[in-house]
Design an enzyme around this catalytic site. Structure first.
Site, PDB file in Angstrom:
ATOM      1  N   HIS A 471       0.770  -1.176   0.002  1.00 54.81           N
ATOM      2  CA  HIS A 471      -0.101  -0.173  -0.053  1.00 54.81           C
ATOM      3  C   HIS A 471       0.884   1.175  -0.131  1.00 54.81           C
ATOM      4  O   HIS A 471       0.540   2.246   0.905  1.00 54.81           O
ATOM      5  CB  HIS A 471      -0.849  -0.049   1.127  1.00 54.81           C
ATOM      6  CG  HIS A 471      -1.756  -1.085   1.221  1.00 54.81           C
ATOM      7  ND1 HIS A 471      -2.237  -1.767   2.491  1.00 54.81           N
ATOM      8  CD2 HIS A 471      -2.365  -2.136   0.297  1.00 54.81           C
ATOM      9  CE1 HIS A 471      -3.059  -2.588   2.483  1.00 54.81           C
ATOM     10  NE2 HIS A 471      -3.140  -3.046   0.804  1.00 54.81           N
TER      11      HIS A 471
HETATM   12  C1  LIG Z   1      -0.177  -7.397  -4.610  1.00 55.77           C
HETATM   13  C2  LIG Z   1      -0.995  -6.456  -4.413  1.00 55.77           C
HETATM   14  C3  LIG Z   1      -2.046  -6.891  -3.205  1.00 55.77           C
HETATM   15  C4  LIG Z   1      -2.970  -5.779  -2.717  1.00 55.77           C
HETATM   16  N1  LIG Z   1      -4.025  -5.942  -2.201  1.00 55.77           N
HETATM   17  C5  LIG Z   1      -5.035  -4.933  -1.878  1.00 55.77           C
HETATM   18  C6  LIG Z   1      -6.197  -5.466  -1.375  1.00 55.77           C
HETATM   19  O1  LIG Z   1      -6.537  -6.550  -1.222  1.00 55.77           O
HETATM   20  N2  LIG Z   1      -7.012  -4.462  -1.193  1.00 55.77           N
HETATM   21  C7  LIG Z   1      -6.891  -3.017  -1.632  1.00 55.77           C
HETATM   22  O2  LIG Z   1      -7.663  -2.173  -1.328  1.00 55.77           O
HETATM   23  N3  LIG Z   1      -5.491  -2.789  -2.174  1.00 55.77           N
HETATM   24  C8  LIG Z   1      -4.573  -3.616  -2.442  1.00 55.77           C
HETATM   25  N4  LIG Z   1      -3.343  -3.275  -2.904  1.00 55.77           N
HETATM   26  C9  LIG Z   1      -3.162  -1.952  -3.184  1.00 55.77           C
HETATM   27  C10 LIG Z   1      -4.176  -1.325  -4.067  1.00 55.77           C
HETATM   28  O3  LIG Z   1      -4.218  -2.332  -5.400  1.00 55.77           O
HETATM   29  C11 LIG Z   1      -3.328   0.013  -4.738  1.00 55.77           C
HETATM   30  O4  LIG Z   1      -3.229   0.790  -3.705  1.00 55.77           O
HETATM   31  C12 LIG Z   1      -4.140   0.440  -6.054  1.00 55.77           C
HETATM   32  O5  LIG Z   1      -4.317  -0.359  -7.019  1.00 55.77           O
HETATM   33  C13 LIG Z   1      -3.390   1.881  -6.540  1.00 55.77           C
HETATM   34  O6  LIG Z   1      -3.870   2.279  -7.440  1.00 55.77           O
HETATM   35  P1  LIG Z   1      -2.890   3.551  -8.367  1.00 55.77           P
HETATM   36  O7  LIG Z   1      -4.110   3.930  -9.329  1.00 55.77           O
HETATM   37  O8  LIG Z   1      -2.156   4.451  -7.445  1.00 55.77           O
HETATM   38  O9  LIG Z   1      -1.769   2.499  -9.123  1.00 55.77           O
HETATM   39  P2  LIG Z   1      -1.901   1.368  -9.858  1.00 55.77           P
HETATM   40  O10 LIG Z   1      -3.175   0.420  -9.967  1.00 55.77           O
HETATM   41  O11 LIG Z   1      -0.644   0.514  -9.526  1.00 55.77           O
HETATM   42  O12 LIG Z   1      -1.600   1.804 -11.405  1.00 55.77           O
HETATM   43  C14 LIG Z   1      -0.593   2.343 -12.211  1.00 55.77           C
HETATM   44  C15 LIG Z   1      -0.617   2.210 -13.495  1.00 55.77           C
HETATM   45  O13 LIG Z   1       0.580   2.653 -14.332  1.00 55.77           O
HETATM   46  C16 LIG Z   1       1.153   1.808 -14.940  1.00 55.77           C
HETATM   47  N5  LIG Z   1       2.397   2.580 -15.407  1.00 55.77           N
HETATM   48  C17 LIG Z   1       3.442   2.950 -14.289  1.00 55.77           C
HETATM   49  N6  LIG Z   1       4.347   3.501 -15.129  1.00 55.77           N
HETATM   50  C18 LIG Z   1       4.029   3.782 -16.281  1.00 55.77           C
HETATM   51  C19 LIG Z   1       4.569   4.428 -17.340  1.00 55.77           C
HETATM   52  N7  LIG Z   1       5.888   5.039 -17.130  1.00 55.77           N
HETATM   53  N8  LIG Z   1       3.924   4.533 -18.425  1.00 55.77           N
HETATM   54  C20 LIG Z   1       2.728   4.084 -18.653  1.00 55.77           C
HETATM   55  N9  LIG Z   1       2.162   3.316 -17.466  1.00 55.77           N
HETATM   56  C21 LIG Z   1       2.625   3.122 -16.486  1.00 55.77           C
HETATM   57  C22 LIG Z   1       1.135   0.643 -14.439  1.00 55.77           C
HETATM   58  O14 LIG Z   1       1.562  -0.289 -15.133  1.00 55.77           O
HETATM   59  C23 LIG Z   1      -0.158   0.591 -13.657  1.00 55.77           C
HETATM   60  O15 LIG Z   1      -0.893  -0.030 -14.757  1.00 55.77           O
HETATM   61  C24 LIG Z   1      -2.503  -4.297  -3.358  1.00 55.77           C
HETATM   62  C25 LIG Z   1      -1.666  -4.164  -4.230  1.00 55.77           C
HETATM   63  C26 LIG Z   1      -0.811  -4.894  -4.547  1.00 55.77           C
HETATM   64  C27 LIG Z   1       0.313  -4.928  -5.525  1.00 55.77           C
END
Ligand SMILES: Cc1cc2nc3c(=O)[nH]c(=O)nc-3n(C[C@H](O)[C@H](O)[C@H](O)COP(=O)(O)OP(=O)(O)OC[C@H]3O[C@@H](n4cnc5c(N)ncnc54)[C@H](O)[C@@H]3O)c2cc1C
Length: 535
Positions: A471
């Site tokens: 997280h």
């Molecule tokens: C293994 C795991 C288990 C988890 N379990 C839970 C859970 O059970 N419940 C819960 O609430 N949360 C959980 N989380 C946390 C939650 O999923 C994240 O906090 C949330 O998805 C973050 O969202 P975000 O949009 O910030 O980033 P992300 O969903 O990580 O999205 C970022 C995106 O940007 C893309 N990206 C990165 N760099 C670039 C670039 N240079 N160019 C183009 N694209 C790029 C990535 O590939 C990704 O698709 C978990 C996370 C993980 C990894």
């Protein structure tokens, strides 16, 4: 370099926040939206809830970061999985659905981030969800994200509930409702046995819109500027360097690890960091990459003295085949599980106003930190983390090469409150695991083991074995002052045409898993952008 294509909005990263944002923006047919994603369009495992275990260390669907070894965590590099596929981390996460506590969002607002109090964000959480138990003052139906209770049945869970009651822990029906405290069945983003990633919830219904283009395998390498206005993104796709132009705005939604990296690669951040890697300073912003927080997750695990209760023995040998057949026929069983079927939001001290730790109950024991396999013997794991950690770390580039991973320094357990809360948390989950109603199933405590009892030894256990709960937040935090990266409308301070919408903007940790709050941020970003378009 090919000729650039032009859109109104370019969203970088199709994760939890980016998927919600691109979907909501493209509801307006007049807006032309490009969603860039470094990872693939999909992966065969991502529809399975248990892709959590299958993709946790996957070479293509996961960025597989590692933290820099630090003394506070026994000089171990800690694995930091992040989803690298459309849907982002929501395509590989544990599917636990938690909004947090009202105090989380009220704290954000109290820092000067107007519009982010709990009363402000509750309607957004409500419009996001389709909660299986219906609507009330807190919950809602009709939204894109299906939320239901973990289905799994197991006498072990009844014993855990009875054990919780026997040591005075409350039971809760809906921890996303009026009160978070208590031991409870996990709410998950699963529908009909299939994972409801942000991509499934938000992009699948939007895929055929002519004004939304989703470009996979497109790795953004640099933001493009005209003076102080961001005008587009340079990205690499299949070995070619291309550009996408944004007539109105670029929104970076690459997550708490990659968003500060992209800003620094584009010359936005701390001059001393940029200078180390020969990057010219376009705009000094000292908060970029700072204020990293994460949940450090400690575990206690036991052998079970009966077979058939834990998935360690249920998926051994031909059990795997049985589970696969069961899933195909009924969409139930191991492959349809979230990471933990029961949760607890607990207080380590009775005088606290609200819970300060979260417990996960797992009917299995994993073999090692990479989580790729289970122990061969039947077991049960209880984990806990401090809900609102104080320790601050950082994520900065270690190279000017966009393909190189940034340096993640968690600085876990550097704050005395975090140390004490984790010690008390481990004592509490151990007390539950050792409670009388579990006697009938419980075998020996394997780790940390019954001889580890003093505060010093328990802290040492956490330092040696605990890992991230996945997280990370805060690395481009929302704050009005000089340490802030975005303002309360998610606009990057001092620049035009550039916003950030993902977990990196969270000023402090929410009290729970971070997916729901990340999706909410994507939804809220679309509101802010559309309001500004109307102004
Ligand atoms: C293994 C795991 C288990 C988890 N379990 C839970 C859970 O059970 N419940 C819960 O609430 N949360 C959980 N989380 C946390 C939650 O999923 C994240 O906090 C949330 O998805 C973050 O969202 P975000 O949009 O910030 O980033 P992300 O969903 O990580 O999205 C970022 C995106 O940007 C893309 N990206 C990165 N760099 C670039 C670039 N240079 N160019 C183009 N694209 C790029 C990535 O590939 C990704 O698709 C978990 C996370 C993980 C990894």
């Amino acid at each position: 370099m090919n000729q650039a294509e032009t859109y109104d909005f370019v969203v970088v990263g199709a994760g939890s926040a980016g998927s919600a944002l691109a979907s909501r923006l493209s509801e307006d047919p007049k807006l032309k939206v490009l969603l860039l994603e470094a990872g693939a369009a999909s992966h065969p495992y991502t529809s399975l809830p248990m892709s959590f275990g299958l993709l946790i260390d996957h070479p293509t669907a996961n960025w597989r970061y590692r933290s820099v070894p630090e003394e506070g965590t026994a000089n171990r590099p800690i694995p930091v999985p992040r989803g690298r596929v459309v849907g982002g981390s929501s395509s590989i996460n544990g599917l636990v659905y938690v909004r947090g506590q009202p105090i989380d969002y009220n704290t954000w607002a109290q820092f000067g981030n107007r519009g982010w109090s709990f009363d402000d964000v509750l309607p957004i959480f409500q419009r996001m969800e389709n909660y299986e138990h219906g609507a009330d003052d807190w919950r809602s139906q009709g939204g894109p994200l299906h939320v239901c209770e973990a289905y799994d049945q197991n006498p072990l869970y009844d014993a855990v509930f009875a054990g919780a009651e026997s040591i005075g822990l409350k039971r809760n029906r809906d921890y996303n409702g009026a009160d978070q405290e208590g031991v409870v069945r996990t709410q998950t983003t699963i529908r009909d046995g299939r994972r409801m990633s942000a991509a499934v919830a938000y992009l699948t219904p939007a895929r055929n819109r002519p004004n939304l283009r989703i470009l996979a395998d497109a790795h953004a390498t640099r933001l493009l500027f005209d003076g102080t206005r961001c005008v587009g993104v340079a990205y690499e796709q299949h070995g070619r360097t291309l550009e996408a132009r944004a007539g109105r705005e670029v929104v970076v939604s690459s997550g708490a690890v990659a968003t500060p990296q992209l800003l620094e690669l584009s010359g936005i951040g701390r001059p001393e960091v940029l200078g180390r890697h020969g990057i010219a300073v376009r705009h000094e912003l000292r908060g970029v990459g700072e204020h990293l927080r994460d949940h450090i997750n400690a575990r206690v695990y036991w052998r079970l003295n009966q077979r058939g209760l834990s998935y360690n023995d249920r998926i051994a040998g031909l059990g795997k085949v049985w589970q696969a057949l069961r899933y195909l026929a009924t969409r139930r069983g191991f492959l349809a599980l979230p990471s933990a079927p029961l949760l607890g939001f607990l207080k380590t001290r009775p005088d606290l106003e609200c819970p300060d730790i979260q417990m996960h109950v797992m009917p299995y024991v994993i073999r090692d930190a990479s989580r790729r396999s289970l122990q061969p013997w039947p077991g049960m794991t209880l984990t806990c983390y401090q809900l609102r950690p104080e320790s601050l770390g950082s994520i900065h580039i270690g190279s000017a090469d966009p393909k190189k991973h940034p340096e993640i320094r968690f600085n876990f357990l550097s704050d005395p409150l975090d140390q004490q809360t984790m010690i008390d948390g481990v004592k509490l989950i151990r007390k539950l695991g050792n409670s009388t109603p579990l006697d009938v199933y419980r075998g020996e405590e394997v780790d940390p083991g019954p001889s580890v009892t003093s505060d010093a030894d328990l802290l040492d256990h956490v330092r040696r074995t605990a890992n991230t709960a996945f997280h990370p937040i805060g690395t481009c935090r929302m704050a009005p002052g000089p340490e802030g990266v975005v303002d309360s409308r998610l606009r990057v301070h001092g620049l035009q045409g550039l916003r950030i919408a993902d977990a990196s903007i969270m000023p402090t940790m929410v009290s729970g898993n971070t997916n729901a709050a990340s999706i909410m941020i994507g939804e809220k970003a679309s509101d802010l952008i559309r309001e500004d378009l109307r102004a």
